[in-house]
Motif scaffolding. Structure first.
Motif, PDB file in Angstrom:
ATOM      1  N   ILE A  37      -2.051   9.376  -2.288  1.00 23.12           N
ATOM      2  CA  ILE A  37      -2.771   8.743  -1.181  1.00 23.12           C
ATOM      3  C   ILE A  37      -1.776   8.148  -0.189  1.00 23.12           C
ATOM      4  N   VAL A  38      -0.657   7.666  -0.699  1.00 18.67           N
ATOM      5  CA  VAL A  38       0.343   7.043   0.161  1.00 18.67           C
ATOM      6  C   VAL A  38       0.852   8.017   1.224  1.00 18.67           C
ATOM      7  N   ASP A  39       0.853   9.313   0.923  1.00 15.52           N
ATOM      8  CA  ASP A  39       1.318  10.311   1.886  1.00 15.52           C
ATOM      9  C   ASP A  39       0.385  10.430   3.085  1.00 15.52           C
ATOM     10  N   LEU A  43       1.556   3.320   5.170  1.00 20.98           N
ATOM     11  CA  LEU A  43       1.768   2.124   4.368  1.00 20.98           C
ATOM     12  C   LEU A  43       2.716   2.448   3.222  1.00 20.98           C
ATOM     13  N   SER A  44       3.382   1.428   2.722  1.00 18.12           N
ATOM     14  CA  SER A  44       4.301   1.634   1.594  1.00 18.12           C
ATOM     15  C   SER A  44       3.515   1.873   0.309  1.00 18.12           C
ATOM     16  N   GLN A  45       4.193   2.435  -0.682  1.00 19.63           N
ATOM     17  CA  GLN A  45       3.567   2.701  -1.982  1.00 19.63           C
ATOM     18  C   GLN A  45       3.033   1.416  -2.605  1.00 19.63           C
ATOM     19  N   SER A  46       3.802   0.337  -2.512  1.00 24.75           N
ATOM     20  CA  SER A  46       3.354  -0.915  -3.134  1.00 24.75           C
ATOM     21  C   SER A  46       2.117  -1.469  -2.424  1.00 24.75           C
ATOM     22  N   VAL A  57      -0.192   0.349  -0.801  1.00 27.33           N
ATOM     23  CA  VAL A  57      -1.308   1.217  -1.183  1.00 27.33           C
ATOM     24  C   VAL A  57      -1.767   0.877  -2.597  1.00 27.33           C
ATOM     25  N   SER A  58      -0.832   0.650  -3.494  1.00 27.36           N
ATOM     26  CA  SER A  58      -1.190   0.283  -4.875  1.00 27.36           C
ATOM     27  C   SER A  58      -1.996  -1.013  -4.910  1.00 27.36           C
ATOM     28  N   GLN A  59      -1.606  -1.989  -4.110  1.00 25.24           N
ATOM     29  CA  GLN A  59      -2.353  -3.248  -4.049  1.00 25.24           C
ATOM     30  C   GLN A  59      -3.773  -3.015  -3.526  1.00 25.24           C
ATOM     31  N   HIS A  60      -3.901  -2.179  -2.500  1.00 28.94           N
ATOM     32  CA  HIS A  60      -5.228  -1.883  -1.944  1.00 28.94           C
ATOM     33  C   HIS A  60      -6.094  -1.144  -2.968  1.00 28.94           C
ATOM     34  N   LEU A  61      -5.510  -0.187  -3.673  1.00 30.63           N
ATOM     35  CA  LEU A  61      -6.252   0.535  -4.705  1.00 30.63           C
ATOM     36  C   LEU A  61      -6.706  -0.418  -5.814  1.00 30.63           C
ATOM     37  N   ARG A  62      -5.820  -1.328  -6.196  1.00 25.05           N
ATOM     38  CA  ARG A  62      -6.171  -2.307  -7.230  1.00 25.05           C
ATOM     39  C   ARG A  62      -7.354  -3.174  -6.791  1.00 25.05           C
ATOM     40  N   GLU A  63      -7.357  -3.596  -5.538  1.00 25.16           N
ATOM     41  CA  GLU A  63      -8.452  -4.437  -5.033  1.00 25.16           C
ATOM     42  C   GLU A  63      -9.762  -3.654  -4.973  1.00 25.16           C
ATOM     43  N   LEU A  64      -9.716  -2.411  -4.525  1.00 28.46           N
ATOM     44  CA  LEU A  64     -10.928  -1.589  -4.476  1.00 28.46           C
ATOM     45  C   LEU A  64     -11.463  -1.323  -5.882  1.00 28.46           C
TER      46      LEU A  64
END
Length: 116
Positions: free
Chosen positions: A45-47, A51-54, A56-63
């Protein structure tokens, strides 16, 4: 599934948490990316985001925390998809909330929509 979303006993708190999760354009874009696929998305998804990988990971975690998406481990990848049950529930709750606001309009304006 990686983890279950936090259950909310109070539907008002659940709606507030969902609204909070939707309050970032990066998260909305992630939802759009996942919605554009007919199945779980196992790519990076980051591609697809500036946004940076970290981040995107934070956003995925929140969703995931509020239950709007699900994550499944598939080999070395994590696949993400929309949680349609939660999205439908959120949709219904938002509609019900805004429908209740119709009582505030003068009778001659009921049924009209407001331009944004």
């Amino acid at each position: 599934m990686i983890s279950d979303p936090t259950p909310y006993a109070d539907p008002v708190i659940e709606l507030a948490e969902i609204a909070r999760a939707l309050a970032h354009p990066g998260r909305i874009r992630i939802l759009e990316i996942l919605a554009s696929h007919n199945s779980c998305f196992c790519g990076q998804i980051v591609d697809q985001l500036p946004l940076s990988q970290s981040t995107v990971s934070q956003h995925l975690r929140e969703l995931k925390r509020v239950g709007l998406i699900q994550g499944k481990i598939a080999g070395p990848h994590t696949c993400y998809c929309l949680d349609h049950e939660m999205l439908n529930r959120a949709h219904d709750r938002f509609l019900a909330m805004f429908k209740g606001l119709d009582c505030c309009r003068p009778p001659e304006n009921q049924g009209e929509t407001y331009a944004l």
